[in-house]
Scaffold this motif. Structure first.
Motif, mmCIF file in Angstrom:
data_model
loop_
_atom_site.group_PDB
_atom_site.id
_atom_site.type_symbol
_atom_site.label_atom_id
_atom_site.label_comp_id
_atom_site.label_asym_id
_atom_site.label_seq_id
_atom_site.Cartn_x
_atom_site.Cartn_y
_atom_site.Cartn_z
ATOM 1 N N THR A 76 3.002 -1.876 -12.657
ATOM 2 C CA THR A 76 1.904 -1.191 -13.335
ATOM 3 C C THR A 76 0.704 -2.135 -13.292
ATOM 4 O O THR A 76 0.830 -3.304 -12.919
ATOM 5 N N TRP A 77 -0.439 -1.626 -13.673
ATOM 6 C CA TRP A 77 -1.625 -2.480 -13.677
ATOM 7 C C TRP A 77 -1.443 -3.646 -14.654
ATOM 8 O O TRP A 77 -1.921 -4.748 -14.400
ATOM 9 N N SER A 90 0.818 -1.214 0.000
ATOM 10 C CA SER A 90 0.000 0.000 0.000
ATOM 11 C C SER A 90 0.851 1.263 0.000
ATOM 12 O O SER A 90 0.393 2.319 -0.428
ATOM 13 N N SER A 91 2.103 1.173 0.441
ATOM 14 C CA SER A 91 2.999 2.332 0.426
ATOM 15 C C SER A 91 3.772 2.441 -0.878
ATOM 16 O O SER A 91 3.885 3.515 -1.457
ATOM 17 N N LEU A 92 4.324 1.326 -1.335
ATOM 18 C CA LEU A 92 5.149 1.349 -2.548
ATOM 19 C C LEU A 92 4.326 1.596 -3.803
ATOM 20 O O LEU A 92 4.766 2.288 -4.716
ATOM 21 N N ASN A 93 3.163 1.024 -3.875
ATOM 22 C CA ASN A 93 2.325 1.111 -5.072
ATOM 23 C C ASN A 93 1.012 1.809 -4.746
ATOM 24 O O ASN A 93 -0.066 1.282 -4.995
ATOM 25 N N ALA A 94 1.131 3.003 -4.195
ATOM 26 C CA ALA A 94 -0.051 3.744 -3.757
ATOM 27 C C ALA A 94 -0.795 4.411 -4.916
ATOM 28 O O ALA A 94 -1.980 4.712 -4.786
ATOM 29 N N ASN A 95 -0.140 4.635 -6.046
ATOM 30 C CA ASN A 95 -0.768 5.326 -7.168
ATOM 31 C C ASN A 95 -1.966 4.554 -7.705
ATOM 32 O O ASN A 95 -1.834 3.427 -8.179
ATOM 33 N N GLY A 96 -3.116 5.155 -7.596
ATOM 34 C CA GLY A 96 -4.336 4.538 -8.101
ATOM 35 C C GLY A 96 -4.803 3.335 -7.307
ATOM 36 O O GLY A 96 -5.640 2.590 -7.778
ATOM 37 N N SER A 152 -3.785 -5.136 -5.652
ATOM 38 C CA SER A 152 -3.020 -6.354 -5.928
ATOM 39 C C SER A 152 -3.087 -7.328 -4.757
ATOM 40 O O SER A 152 -3.153 -8.541 -4.959
ATOM 41 N N LEU A 153 -3.081 -6.808 -3.537
ATOM 42 C CA LEU A 153 -3.221 -7.697 -2.376
ATOM 43 C C LEU A 153 -4.585 -8.380 -2.363
ATOM 44 O O LEU A 153 -4.698 -9.566 -2.089
ATOM 45 N N PRO A 206 -1.665 -9.387 -13.544
ATOM 46 C CA PRO A 206 -1.565 -10.787 -13.995
ATOM 47 C C PRO A 206 -0.608 -11.626 -13.137
ATOM 48 O O PRO A 206 -0.895 -12.785 -12.838
ATOM 49 N N MET A 207 0.507 -11.025 -12.743
ATOM 50 C CA MET A 207 1.462 -11.760 -11.909
ATOM 51 C C MET A 207 0.906 -12.003 -10.509
ATOM 52 O O MET A 207 1.239 -12.986 -9.856
ATOM 53 N N THR A 208 0.036 -11.123 -10.061
ATOM 54 C CA THR A 208 -0.617 -11.303 -8.773
ATOM 55 C C THR A 208 -1.578 -12.495 -8.823
ATOM 56 O O THR A 208 -1.664 -13.271 -7.870
ATOM 57 N N ILE A 209 -2.269 -12.652 -9.940
ATOM 58 C CA ILE A 209 -3.160 -13.807 -10.110
ATOM 59 C C ILE A 209 -2.352 -15.100 -10.083
ATOM 60 O O ILE A 209 -2.705 -16.066 -9.400
ATOM 61 N N VAL A 210 -1.236 -15.106 -10.817
ATOM 62 C CA VAL A 210 -0.358 -16.284 -10.835
ATOM 63 C C VAL A 210 0.172 -16.562 -9.428
ATOM 64 O O VAL A 210 0.222 -17.709 -8.978
#
Length: 115
Positions: A70-71, A11-17, A23-24, A76-80
């Motif tokens: 990025t989105w 939530s800190s590193l990838n806060a944009n949008g 992703s979590l 996709p890598m989060t799904i995997v």
């Protein structure tokens, strides 16, 4: 493996949008769905050790995806990673139960030898 720090900092590193939080959520949703699909038949087909290796490799792509978050790359890598995590954690429980059964058999045999 470095997965917990990545989760903790999402939530800190990838806060944009809201990418990190999304992703979590995606990862744990697919981990739940994967746990429903990953059963002992899948583990028996792959073997416990192979399933642990495959689950760990699939789970590790989440770390790699965070190098360029990025989105398009992270989701996709989060799904995997969610499916890999499901395979890894389900296999780990199966593997530990198998080892416990084997140790119990060894213990019973040594008790019988003593008596």
């Amino acid at each position: 493996m470095g997965l917990n720090p990545i989760d903790d900092l999402q939530s800190s590193l990838n806060a944009n949008g809201g990418l990190g939080v999304a992703s979590l959520g995606i990862k744990y949703t697919f981990m739940i769905l994967g746990n429903l699909l990953t059963n002992s038949l899948v583990i028996r087909r792959l073997g416990s050790k192979s399933a642990l290796v495959w689950g760990s490799l699939l789970y590790s792509v989440y770390i790699v995806a965070n190098f360029y978050p990025t989105w398009v790359t992270l989701v996709p890598m989060t799904i995997v990673a969610g499916l890999g995590g499901a395979l890894m954690w389900t296999t780990l429980g199966h593997y530990l139960a198998t080892l416990a059964d084997q140790m119990a058999e060894i213990g019973r045999a040594s008790c019988r030898e003593r008596v």
